[in-house]
Design a protein around this motif. Structure first.
Motif, PDB file in Angstrom:
ATOM      1  N   LEU A 194     -14.943  -7.950   9.367  1.00 13.86           N
ATOM      2  CA  LEU A 194     -14.898  -7.116   8.160  1.00 13.86           C
ATOM      3  C   LEU A 194     -13.712  -6.161   8.153  1.00 13.86           C
ATOM      4  N   ALA A 195     -12.985  -6.111   9.261  1.00 15.71           N
ATOM      5  CA  ALA A 195     -11.875  -5.164   9.369  1.00 15.71           C
ATOM      6  C   ALA A 195     -10.581  -5.850   8.953  1.00 15.71           C
ATOM      7  N   ASP A 196     -10.164  -5.661   7.707  1.00 18.98           N
ATOM      8  CA  ASP A 196      -8.935  -6.285   7.231  1.00 18.98           C
ATOM      9  C   ASP A 196      -7.697  -5.526   7.690  1.00 18.98           C
ATOM     10  N   ASN A 197      -7.845  -4.241   8.003  1.00 21.97           N
ATOM     11  CA  ASN A 197      -6.736  -3.490   8.592  1.00 21.97           C
ATOM     12  C   ASN A 197      -7.284  -2.294   9.351  1.00 21.97           C
TER      13      ASN A 197
ATOM     14  N   TRP B 219      -4.537   9.103  12.082  1.00 24.73           N
ATOM     15  CA  TRP B 219      -3.847   7.807  12.134  1.00 24.73           C
ATOM     16  C   TRP B 219      -2.980   7.623  10.895  1.00 24.73           C
ATOM     17  N   LEU B 220      -3.522   7.952   9.731  1.00 28.97           N
ATOM     18  CA  LEU B 220      -2.751   7.827   8.499  1.00 28.97           C
ATOM     19  C   LEU B 220      -1.571   8.796   8.485  1.00 28.97           C
ATOM     20  N   ALA B 221      -1.787  10.030   8.961  1.00 27.43           N
ATOM     21  CA  ALA B 221      -0.695  11.007   8.993  1.00 27.43           C
ATOM     22  C   ALA B 221       0.430  10.530   9.897  1.00 27.43           C
ATOM     23  N   ALA B 222       0.068  10.005  11.077  1.00 26.41           N
ATOM     24  CA  ALA B 222       1.081   9.500  12.004  1.00 26.41           C
ATOM     25  C   ALA B 222       1.796   8.289  11.410  1.00 26.41           C
TER      26      ALA B 222
ATOM     27  N   ARG C 245      -0.200   0.905   0.112  1.00 23.35           N
ATOM     28  CA  ARG C 245      -0.457  -0.507   0.408  1.00 23.35           C
ATOM     29  C   ARG C 245      -1.555  -0.648   1.460  1.00 23.35           C
ATOM     30  N   LEU C 246      -1.488   0.179   2.499  1.00 20.42           N
ATOM     31  CA  LEU C 246      -2.529   0.136   3.532  1.00 20.42           C
ATOM     32  C   LEU C 246      -3.902   0.433   2.931  1.00 20.42           C
TER      33      LEU C 246
ATOM     34  N   ARG D 285     -10.409  -3.456   3.178  1.00 18.17           N
ATOM     35  CA  ARG D 285     -11.664  -3.963   2.611  1.00 18.17           C
ATOM     36  C   ARG D 285     -12.457  -2.813   1.993  1.00 18.17           C
ATOM     37  N   ALA D 286     -12.312  -1.630   2.576  1.00 19.38           N
ATOM     38  CA  ALA D 286     -13.031  -0.465   2.056  1.00 19.38           C
ATOM     39  C   ALA D 286     -12.668  -0.206   0.596  1.00 19.38           C
ATOM     40  N   TYR D 287     -11.392  -0.346   0.278  1.00 24.35           N
ATOM     41  CA  TYR D 287     -10.971  -0.127  -1.105  1.00 24.35           C
ATOM     42  C   TYR D 287     -11.445  -1.259  -2.005  1.00 24.35           C
ATOM     43  N   ARG D 288     -11.483  -2.481  -1.500  1.00 25.85           N
ATOM     44  CA  ARG D 288     -11.792  -3.646  -2.328  1.00 25.85           C
ATOM     45  C   ARG D 288     -13.289  -3.937  -2.405  1.00 25.85           C
ATOM     46  N   GLN D 289     -14.109  -3.113  -1.761  1.00 21.94           N
ATOM     47  CA  GLN D 289     -15.538  -3.413  -1.727  1.00 21.94           C
ATOM     48  C   GLN D 289     -16.226  -3.050  -3.041  1.00 21.94           C
TER      49      GLN D 289
END
Length: 871
Positions: A157-160, A618-621, A635-636, A641-645
């Motif tokens: 389920l982890a697409d990224n 993680w996003l800030a880095a 893009r990330l 998948r969280a965004y596309r759910q």
């Protein structure tokens, strides 16, 4: 006072026992924040110590004040400080913010457990040293380190990376991500998020039918590359920047005719994915990147200067003669600091204007050190009113071109004067010849005599013979061809002058080269009339331990003081713990409806902590390592998948996480005010896609609503409507933002009041929204024009018209039962409009009952929750 143990027991309740059962409390971590909030102003930071008691260090508390020891370790019932707080004597009754029962219980439990401090205390009480290690270790001030990707059970389920961080928290609560939503819903979600407009039926059809594995990523790229992307995401930044096309502050609310250059700069910056660190540096110090004088600017140099309009967005009443100038100037600086700190630092620095921040480790000196960074450009003693604080973009080449054109225009004007004089004289002679010869010479003498020197006889002679009173203004009465020929020459000169390069001005900030650097003073209790010590430019003391640049008072390496440039580089340094967190949190908020930190303008103690701190870091880095690319982070986010759910709720998720803080489903979101208006225009086929340029004006209409239009007042009342040639149909970002004239069609849907800025919009549900959708002339006009579009695009079939309407508004084809219901509704409305026509007289241009029914159907769709909300 004596201490009543029974009162103590009753007031502290059972909370004390609970606290005692946990790990021992410490002064630094548990008690000092309470004293800082409620007590330090009188007992440590307010100058003279009330009662001789200093509460800033544990040893000073034990030492006590005029009444002796304030606490007795291990004996709360013998501790005078606690007794006074329980009795309501400390803080004094006039202090509105009172300690809570839990706070009192914490103090009691701390005393009972030995009143310990966990670290050595400084001997020196320099205010800089009263920021504790615990405060420096607060999550928002810690250095950003890229955490390792967590292990999860459901790796499929982890697409990224984003999904991994979310899944770990979900799995801790026996939850998981929802299934990916259907393609029609996904393109509608993504298109609204990235473009701020609904997808067209053709776009939906192509995406739904595209079986290519990279179809979604290609859609993302197309939307990120669309010019409308910058209009959508520029609006988000303009909120936090406090963008407005008027000064505010007074009821006059004068316009800012050149502010739009900054708005256009922001749109272009997002479209080009300008590195965000550069975006920040240019807005804070674009002028300090240039060599004075600020003339003959190239487009790149102009852009840097335009960017400093960010520091000119605060309400500014200093152009008005009716205000207290000293107060108004000070208010501009206060509001500018508020905009800068909430937009970039994510902190309520303004709370330290009058005293040290009650909740966060921000000193009053820090506030004025930030002010010292801005004051060389916004110098209250050498103030420039708004009309003077602008820079011309005219170059020497522009002036030369304009001068050359003026020479040619003047030739035409000079020839016009010669020909006009000849035509007037010829006409005079013609008219004179028609009179008796004996009058010729007296009339000539009277005509050549200046009017103020004419004798009564001469005046009478000319009045008795009006035909000889030929002038340039009356020539057309005698010789219209000659008058027309002369007017054509004037028109030619006017048209030629119109080809001159227009002189444009930008609303900017710069440091005047001929002025000494001002001294910045700390104001006693924030009162600008009570300046005290001089404060040097600096950043937040709590972050001085980080490996960050310092702020010079006067940098010899640049022609200005260099303060704002150094501050901008401090903000964008890789080791700055705040800025990258603040920005990626905002990006997340605009995609999911809420930030990882739900309070995007307050990362401090009164804000909410991050729901997923490791994901935030993680996003800030990643943001910094990508070169501060906004589009890379987006893009990330949208690839996750969280965004596309799906956004569908289920019982298990509701039971464990009703507020969806763990992101087990997508959050449905209501369209923002501007997106709602723009979408109505797009669906009806009227949207004018013209980009950039001066703001589209707003005016009051006959009933006092603020609408788009050119003001045309006649005797205090609105006159005839002036045709705007489609300008009124442009996107909302180009509509004038006037602080005293909020556009009436946007206001009910939480369009922000920029006082001075908006760090996060509300999303309310109130009755004026429904009333506006039912009765607004704007919505009714869109419904009518949408119906006309349906007639044009599907002229022969009501069924096809309904299907097209459904696809335009909802992005899907109606189900059979929906189509049946819609068809029945239109039939019913047709019958109503046909049998009970409105009383006004109709002609051949009036809509038929069928057209009115279809418009009513469109009105229903545009007013529906299914349109207003994005799943």
């Amino acid at each position: 006072m004596s201490f009543n143990a029974w009162t103590f027991v009753v007031l502290c309740t059972a909370a004390t026992a609970s606290l005692l059962a946990d790990e021992p409390l410490s002064y630094e971590a548990d008690v000092r924040p309470i004293f800082k909030t409620h007590c330090f102003q009188c007992h440590g930071e307010g100058g003279e110590l009330s009662g001789g008691l200093d509460l800033r260090l544990r040893r000073l508390i034990e030492q006590g004040g005029d009444s002796g020891a304030a606490v007795v370790a291990g004996q709360p019932e013998q501790s005078e400080l606690l007794a006074r707080m329980l009795a309501g004597e400390m803080p004094p009754e006039e202090v509105a913010l009172r300690p809570t029962t839990n706070e009192l219980a914490t103090i009691e439990a701390w005393i009972a457990s030995g009143a310990i401090a966990i670290g050595p205390e400084p001997e020196d009480l320099d205010p800089d040293l009263v920021i504790t290690p615990q405060e420096r270790d607060y999550w928002a001030f810690r250095p950003i380190h890229r955490p390792a990707l967590p292990r999860v059970q459901t790796t499929e389920l982890a697409d990224n990376a984003i999904d991994r961080f979310l899944l770990r928290r979900l799995e801790e609560h026996e939850l998981t991500l929802a299934p990916i939503t259907d393609r029609a819903t996904l393109i509608r979600r993504l298109t609204f998020d990235l473009r701020g407009l609904p997808p067209t039926p053709l776009e939906v059809k192509r995406f739904v039918e595209d079986s290519h594995p990279a179809a979604y990523q290609q859609l993302v790229d197309r939307l990120l590359d669309a010019p409308s992307y910058g209009e959508r995401w520029g609006r988000h930044w303009l909120d936090v920047a406090g963008y407005a096309d008027s000064e505010g502050y007074t009821e006059e609310d004068p316009l800012r005719p050149n502010a739009y250059h900054y708005r256009d700069y922001v749109i272009r910056a997002f479209n080009s994915d300008k590195p965000f660190d550069q975006f920040i540096i240019e807005q804070l110090a674009g002028d300090e990147l240039l060599e004075p004088p600020l003339n003959n600017l190239t487009p790149d140099q102009s852009e840097k200067l335009i960017a400093t309009g960010f520091l000119r967005m605060a309400p500014d009443g200093t152009g008005s003669s009716s205000v207290d100038q000293a107060l108004a100037r000070n208010d501009v600086l206060i509001k500018t600091i508020e905009i800068v700190s909430t937009s970039l630092l994510g902190l309520t620095v303004g709370c330290a204007q009058c005293h040290n921040h009650r909740y966060d480790p921000i000193l009053q000196k820090d506030y004025y050190a930030l002010r010292a960074i801005l004051e060389p450009a916004l110098n209250c003693d050498q103030w420039l009113a708004p009309a003077s604080r602008r820079v011309s973009l005219y170059t020497d080449a522009d002036r030369a071109a304009a001068a050359k054109i003026e020479v040619e225009a003047k030739k035409i004007i000079d020839e016009h004067k010669i020909q006009q004089a000849a035509a007037v004289e010829a006409t005079f002679q013609t008219e004179l010849s028609k009179l008796d010869a004996s009058l010729h010479e007296p009339i000539r003498m009277a005509r050549t005599t200046p009017e103020s020197e004419r004798s009564p006889e001469q005046k009478k002679l000319l009045n008795d013979n009006p035909s000889v009173n030929v002038s340039a203004g009356s020539l057309y009465l005698y010789d219209k061809p000659a008058a027309d020929r002369l007017q054509k020459m004037i028109d030619e000169a006017t048209a030629l002058r119109a080809t001159k390069p227009p002189e444009e001005f930008v609303r900017a900030v710069w440091e005047p080269a001929d002025q000494a650097l001002p001294e910045t003073h700390l104001f006693h209790r924030g009162d600008y009339l009570q300046p005290t010590q001089i404060v040097a430019p600096a950043t937040l003391t709590v972050l001085t331990s980080a490996k960050l640049p310092t702020i010079p008072s006067d940098d010899p390496a640049v022609p200005t003081s260099g303060r704002r440039l150094a501050f901008a580089r401090w903000l964008t340094a890789p080791d700055n713990p705040l800025v990258s967190r603040v920005i990626v949190n905002r990006l997340w908020m605009h995609h999911f409806g809420s930030g990882l930190v739900p309070t995007p303008g307050d990362f401090g103690a009164l804000g909410e902590p991050p729901t997923h701190p490791e994901l935030l870091d993680w996003l800030a880095a990643e943001f910094v390592s990508s070169g501060w690319s906004v589009k890379h982070i987006q893009r990330l986010i949208v690839d996750s998948r969280a965004y596309r759910q799906s956004s569908v709720r289920h019982a298990e998720g509701n039971a464990h996480d009703a507020d969806n803080r763990l992101y087990w489903r997508m959050n449905p979101r209501r369209l923002e005010a501007e997106v709602l208006r723009d979408s109505g225009l797009a669906i009806s086929g009227e949207l004018n896609a013209k980009a950039y340029g001066p703001a589209v004006p707003v005016m009051p209409d006959a009933v006092g609503q603020f609408v788009i239009g050119i003001e045309n007042m006649s005797a205090g009342r609105p006159g005839a409507i002036i045709d705007m040639h489609g300008e009124d149909l442009r996107r909302s970002i180009y509509v004038q933002v006037r602080r005293t004239r909020p556009l009436s069609v946007l206001a009910p849907f939480d369009a922000p009041l920029l006082e001075p800025n908006c760090v996060a919009r509300k999303s309310s549900t109130v009755s004026p929204q429904a009333l506006l959708l039912m009765n607004s002339d704007f919505v009714l006009a869109r419904s009518t024009n949408m119906a006309s579009r349906l007639h044009r695009d599907a002229p022969d079939s009501l069924t096809e018209q309904i299907k097209l309407a459904w696809r335009l508004v909802y992005g899907v084809t109606p189900e059979p039962h929906e189509l049946d219901a819609a068809t029945a509704f239109v039939a019913e409305q047709t019958s109503i409009f046909g049998s009970d026509p409105p009383p006004e007289v109709k002609d051949e241009t009036s809509p038929t009952p069928e057209q009115e029914a279809l418009a009513s159907f469109c009105h229903a769709l545009l007013s529906s929750n299914r349109f207003l909300y994005v799943d």
